[in-house]
Every structure is written in structure tokens, then in C-alpha cells.
Motif scaffolding. Structure first.
Motif, PDB file in Angstrom:
ATOM      1  N   ALA A  47       0.833  -1.208   0.000  1.00 39.40           N
ATOM      2  CA  ALA A  47       0.000   0.000   0.000  1.00 39.40           C
ATOM      3  C   ALA A  47       0.868   1.259   0.000  1.00 39.40           C
ATOM      4  N   ARG A  48       1.929   1.239   0.765  1.00 38.29           N
ATOM      5  CA  ARG A  48       2.828   2.400   0.820  1.00 38.29           C
ATOM      6  C   ARG A  48       3.455   2.679  -0.548  1.00 38.29           C
ATOM      7  N   ALA A  49       3.641   1.630  -1.347  1.00 32.63           N
ATOM      8  CA  ALA A  49       4.196   1.798  -2.694  1.00 32.63           C
ATOM      9  C   ALA A  49       3.132   2.160  -3.724  1.00 32.63           C
ATOM     10  N   GLY A  50       1.866   2.251  -3.271  1.00 30.40           N
ATOM     11  CA  GLY A  50       0.820   2.754  -4.155  1.00 30.40           C
ATOM     12  C   GLY A  50      -0.218   1.755  -4.612  1.00 30.40           C
ATOM     13  N   ALA A  51      -0.085   0.489  -4.248  1.00 26.51           N
ATOM     14  CA  ALA A  51      -1.042  -0.518  -4.695  1.00 26.51           C
ATOM     15  C   ALA A  51      -2.362  -0.396  -3.942  1.00 26.51           C
ATOM     16  N   ALA A  52      -3.444  -0.727  -4.625  1.00 23.97           N
ATOM     17  CA  ALA A  52      -4.734  -0.903  -3.960  1.00 23.97           C
ATOM     18  C   ALA A  52      -4.728  -2.311  -3.377  1.00 23.97           C
ATOM     19  N   VAL A  53      -4.947  -2.429  -2.065  1.00 24.94           N
ATOM     20  CA  VAL A  53      -4.766  -3.711  -1.383  1.00 24.94           C
ATOM     21  C   VAL A  53      -6.073  -4.168  -0.744  1.00 24.94           C
ATOM     22  N   VAL A  54      -6.430  -5.420  -1.015  1.00 22.04           N
ATOM     23  CA  VAL A  54      -7.597  -6.046  -0.403  1.00 22.04           C
ATOM     24  C   VAL A  54      -7.125  -7.040   0.643  1.00 22.04           C
ATOM     25  N   LEU A  55      -7.713  -6.974   1.826  1.00 16.11           N
ATOM     26  CA  LEU A  55      -7.368  -7.865   2.930  1.00 16.11           C
ATOM     27  C   LEU A  55      -8.514  -8.844   3.147  1.00 16.11           C
ATOM     28  N   PRO A  56      -8.396 -10.079   2.696  1.00 17.34           N
ATOM     29  CA  PRO A  56      -9.444 -11.075   2.938  1.00 17.34           C
ATOM     30  C   PRO A  56      -9.371 -11.546   4.391  1.00 17.34           C
ATOM     31  N   VAL A  57     -10.487 -11.479   5.112  1.00 18.93           N
ATOM     32  CA  VAL A  57     -10.478 -11.776   6.546  1.00 18.93           C
ATOM     33  C   VAL A  57     -11.733 -12.534   6.949  1.00 18.93           C
ATOM     34  N   ARG A  58     -11.634 -13.292   8.034  1.00 24.00           N
ATOM     35  CA  ARG A  58     -12.817 -13.960   8.578  1.00 24.00           C
ATOM     36  C   ARG A  58     -13.690 -12.964   9.331  1.00 24.00           C
ATOM     37  N   ASN A  59     -13.061 -12.059  10.073  1.00 27.18           N
ATOM     38  CA  ASN A  59     -13.780 -11.050  10.851  1.00 27.18           C
ATOM     39  C   ASN A  59     -13.711  -9.722  10.104  1.00 27.18           C
ATOM     40  N   VAL A  60     -14.762  -9.383   9.382  1.00 26.06           N
ATOM     41  CA  VAL A  60     -14.731  -8.192   8.534  1.00 26.06           C
ATOM     42  C   VAL A  60     -14.668  -6.913   9.375  1.00 26.06           C
ATOM     43  N   GLU A  61     -15.330  -6.917  10.511  1.00 26.61           N
ATOM     44  CA  GLU A  61     -15.306  -5.724  11.360  1.00 26.61           C
ATOM     45  C   GLU A  61     -13.874  -5.412  11.795  1.00 26.61           C
ATOM     46  N   ALA A  62     -13.167  -6.424  12.276  1.00 30.27           N
ATOM     47  CA  ALA A  62     -11.766  -6.222  12.658  1.00 30.27           C
ATOM     48  C   ALA A  62     -10.918  -5.924  11.431  1.00 30.27           C
ATOM     49  N   GLY A  63     -11.237  -6.549  10.301  1.00 28.65           N
ATOM     50  CA  GLY A  63     -10.505  -6.290   9.068  1.00 28.65           C
ATOM     51  C   GLY A  63     -10.636  -4.855   8.605  1.00 28.65           C
ATOM     52  N   ASN A  64     -11.821  -4.286   8.770  1.00 25.23           N
ATOM     53  CA  ASN A  64     -12.019  -2.882   8.388  1.00 25.23           C
ATOM     54  C   ASN A  64     -11.168  -1.950   9.240  1.00 25.23           C
ATOM     55  N   VAL A  65     -11.055  -2.275  10.520  1.00 27.12           N
ATOM     56  CA  VAL A  65     -10.208  -1.459  11.414  1.00 27.12           C
ATOM     57  C   VAL A  65      -8.752  -1.554  10.974  1.00 27.12           C
ATOM     58  N   ASN A  66      -8.299  -2.760  10.664  1.00 27.20           N
ATOM     59  CA  ASN A  66      -6.929  -2.971  10.213  1.00 27.20           C
ATOM     60  C   ASN A  66      -6.669  -2.245   8.898  1.00 27.20           C
ATOM     61  N   ALA A  67      -7.621  -2.352   7.962  1.00 32.05           N
ATOM     62  CA  ALA A  67      -7.472  -1.684   6.667  1.00 32.05           C
ATOM     63  C   ALA A  67      -7.397  -0.167   6.838  1.00 32.05           C
ATOM     64  N   ALA A  68      -8.230   0.362   7.731  1.00 38.28           N
ATOM     65  CA  ALA A  68      -8.220   1.811   7.969  1.00 38.28           C
ATOM     66  C   ALA A  68      -6.897   2.263   8.558  1.00 38.28           C
ATOM     67  N   GLU A  69      -6.308   1.449   9.428  1.00 40.40           N
ATOM     68  CA  GLU A  69      -5.027   1.807  10.028  1.00 40.40           C
ATOM     69  C   GLU A  69      -3.903   1.777   8.995  1.00 40.40           C
ATOM     70  N   ILE A  70      -3.917   0.763   8.123  1.00 34.83           N
ATOM     71  CA  ILE A  70      -2.907   0.708   7.060  1.00 34.83           C
ATOM     72  C   ILE A  70      -3.071   1.896   6.116  1.00 34.83           C
ATOM     73  N   ALA A  71      -4.315   2.220   5.781  1.00 34.05           N
ATOM     74  CA  ALA A  71      -4.577   3.368   4.909  1.00 34.05           C
ATOM     75  C   ALA A  71      -4.077   4.660   5.543  1.00 34.05           C
ATOM     76  N   ARG A  72      -4.322   4.808   6.838  1.00 34.64           N
ATOM     77  CA  ARG A  72      -3.880   6.026   7.537  1.00 34.64           C
ATOM     78  C   ARG A  72      -2.356   6.128   7.576  1.00 34.64           C
ATOM     79  N   SER A  73      -1.699   5.024   7.903  1.00 31.36           N
ATOM     80  CA  SER A  73      -0.242   5.058   8.080  1.00 31.36           C
ATOM     81  C   SER A  73       0.509   5.197   6.761  1.00 31.36           C
ATOM     82  N   THR A  74      -0.119   4.784   5.666  1.00 34.87           N
ATOM     83  CA  THR A  74       0.560   4.848   4.362  1.00 34.87           C
ATOM     84  C   THR A  74       0.096   6.029   3.513  1.00 34.87           C
ATOM     85  N   GLY A  75      -1.022   6.648   3.900  1.00 30.49           N
ATOM     86  CA  GLY A  75      -1.583   7.713   3.084  1.00 30.49           C
ATOM     87  C   GLY A  75      -2.264   7.207   1.831  1.00 30.49           C
TER      88      GLY A  75
END
Length: 306
Positions: A47-75
Motif C-alpha cells: 500500500a505504501r508503494a501505491g497498490a490498492a490492497v484487499v485484505l481477505p479476513v474472517r472477521n470483517v469488522e476487525a478487518g475494516n479497522v486494520n485496513a483503515a489503520e494501514i490506509a492512515r499510516s501509508t496515506g
């Protein structure tokens, strides 16, 4: 004979070191097992290098939190989560059916290790084989058309040096007629992951799809929860960022353009070994890159995953 590929990177390199100067804008990646550890660092670096990244997860609610944190930290706002349970082939099919558009990088990173008791997936497969290999196999095959549309896609099959402990027992992959061994089953599943890369490359290289297997190294993650932590000497331990380096090298580095069907550790191609090492396990077992075994496993997996 193909020359062994070496790079300027090594044991201590991080994922960001490997991707320094690499622009992945306009590409799409799927990284399984990105909730923590090596998978999370792999997703973050891509993500930091510019790719659009999908995180396949069993717990989507927790996955959304993780995705938001990666998005925030990488811009990079293009980091999202989607439901997927690799143990359940029905869930894999649902993920595949929902996918739209090309896929440039598929990182099959998720895994479980050394379950103390024989456990089976919803379809009746031994759990380590089911999650580590079969679920990823079904995901890879299911996303074939998306990978083909990428015009130069890469598949990362995350293995382990544990594959050196056992070949895949193709006549009884699900432990129906032999005793279940927690470490042995893990080792076999990781051998299967190398074989997946070999056969995917053989079948799909003509479409621009290349696959390689990697050993991330000894990284302290949730993976070792049944092992009591890492068993290797402390000087061999890596951080998650260092463990992700080999994965992102295979997924996105221009140094691996046109390279497929190989096994990498410490950011370099590993030599083929024909005997189990007596010291720290290193290299790739000859049985793990055997083309006939790879083709046979693919045929078996196709039958059971359909």
C-alpha cells in the motif's frame, strides 16, 4: 541449468527497503493473513508503494479497522477488507465470485501451524492442509482470469523452511489412513505451497502469470501459539518488516521480472537440497520443486476443491 537469482537484499532487509523507488500505483493486490505479523507488513508495504490492497479476513469488522489503520499510516486510501475463510471452500468461492477486474499480485500468506489435535475443515480436509494449501489453491485457481487480465501478474506462495521436514504425502493428504502429526502436517502443507508455485508457473507463464514460493524467516507471530514461541536461535529471528521483505520482493520487485517457479529466502533464491539439513534448515527440498509431483498435486487439488 537456470542460474540462481541473487539480489542486493538479504537477511536484515525490510519490506520498505525492497520496495524503495518502486511505484505500484494502478495495481491491485490481495494479501491473505494480513490481520497481523508478516501479512500485515506485506500489505502495508504494498500500500505504501501505491497498490490498492484487499485484505481477505474472517472477521470483517476487525478487518475494516486494520485496513483503515494501514490506509492512515501509508496515506493510501485504497486499502479494504473483504470476507474470506480459507478453511471453507464455499467462502473461497464467494470471494472469487465477488471479485471484479484485474489482479496484479496475489499473496497467499495466511497459515496455521501445529494444531495439537486432528481437526477438519467444513469439507472434511485436515485443517492445516485445508487452510495453508487447499484454500489458497482454490483462491488462486478461482482468481486465474483476474490474474490473466493483469498483463503480468505475480503469485506469492508463502511456505516455510519447515517444508524440509516432510514431502507431501499425495496418497493421504488428509490423514485418513495414517496417524496425525502436528509438525508433519504443517511441513507437508508448506511443501505443497512450493509445489503450487511450480505448477502455476508451468501452466500460466504463457499468460504472463508467474508464481514463486518464499520462506519469510523466523518471525514471532500468532502462528507459533501451539509451539510456545519461536524455536530457532535468537540471532536468526526477524521483525515482521524483515519477514515481509521476501514476500514483497517476489510480489513486486522489478528484479524478479520474468522469474517463476522458484523458492526464495532472505530475499534471494535458495539452492536445491537433496538431503535434510543437519543444522538450521535452509534451501529448498528437491521434492518440493519436482515438476511431476507438482502436476500430480494440482490434479488432486482440482478434484477435491471443485
Amino acid at each position: 541449468m537456470t542460474q540462481t537469482l541473487t539480489t542486493p537484499f538479504g537477511f536484515a532487509s525490510t519490506a520498505d527497503d525492497v520496495l524503495a523507488g518502486v511505484d505500484l500505483t494502478g495495481t491491485r493486490a490481495v494479501v491473505t493473513g494480513a490481520a497481523s505479523g508478516v501479512g500485515r507488513e506485506t500489505a502495508r508495504a504494498l500500500a505504501r508503494a501505491g497498490a490498492a490492497v484487499v485484505l481477505p479476513v474472517r472477521n470483517v469488522e476487525a478487518g475494516n479497522v486494520n485496513a483503515a489503520e494501514i490506509a492512515r499510516s501509508t496515506g493510501n486510501p485504497e486499502v479494504t477488507a473483504a470476507p474470506l475463510d480459507l478453511a471453507d471452500l464455499t467462502s473461497v468461492r464467494e470471494f472469487v465470485d465477488a471479485w471484479q477486474g484485474p489482479l496484479h499480485m496475489l499473496v497467499n500468506n495466511a497459515g496455521i501451524m501445529a494444531l495439537p489435535e486432528l481437526t477438519r475443515t467444513p469439507q472434511g480436509h485436515e485443517m492445516q492442509f485445508g487452510v495453508n494449501f487447499l484454500g489458497h489453491f482454490a483462491l488462486t485457481v478461482g482468481l486465474h482470469d483476474a490474474l490473466s487480465r493483469a498483463d503480468g501478474a505475480r503469485i506469492v506462495s508463502v511456505s516455510s523452511n519447515a517444508h524440509l521436514f516432510a514431502p507431501a504425502v499425495l496418497d493421504d493428504l488428509d490423514c485418513h489412513s495414517r496417524p496425525y502429526d502436528p509438525i508433519g502436517a504443517y511441513a507437508e502443507s508448506k511443501t505443497a505451497n512450493v509445489l503450487l508455485a511450480v505448477e502455476a508457473t508451468r501452466r500460466w507463464a504463457g499468460e504472463g502469470i508467474l508464481a514463486n514460493a518464499v520462506h519469510p524467516g523466523a518471525v514471532a507471530t500468532k502462528l507459533q501459539k501451539y509451539m510456545g514461541g519461536l524455536q530457532s536461535p535468537p540471532e536468526l529471528h526477524k521483525t515482521p518488516a524483515q519477514g515481509a521483505a521476501t514476500s514483497v520482493l517476489v510480489a513486486a520487485s522489478p528484479l524478479l521480472t520474468g522469474v517463476g517457479g522458484r523458492y526464495f529466502e532472505d530475499c534471494n533464491e535458495a539452492p536445491v537440497v537433496r538431503e535434510r539439513p543437519t543444522g538450521v534448515p535452509a534451501g529448498v527440498a528437491a521434492y518440493a520443486v519436482d515438476p511431476e509431483t507438482a502436476e500430480r498435486l494440482w490434479t488432486i487439488a482440482t478434484d477435491v476443491a471443485s
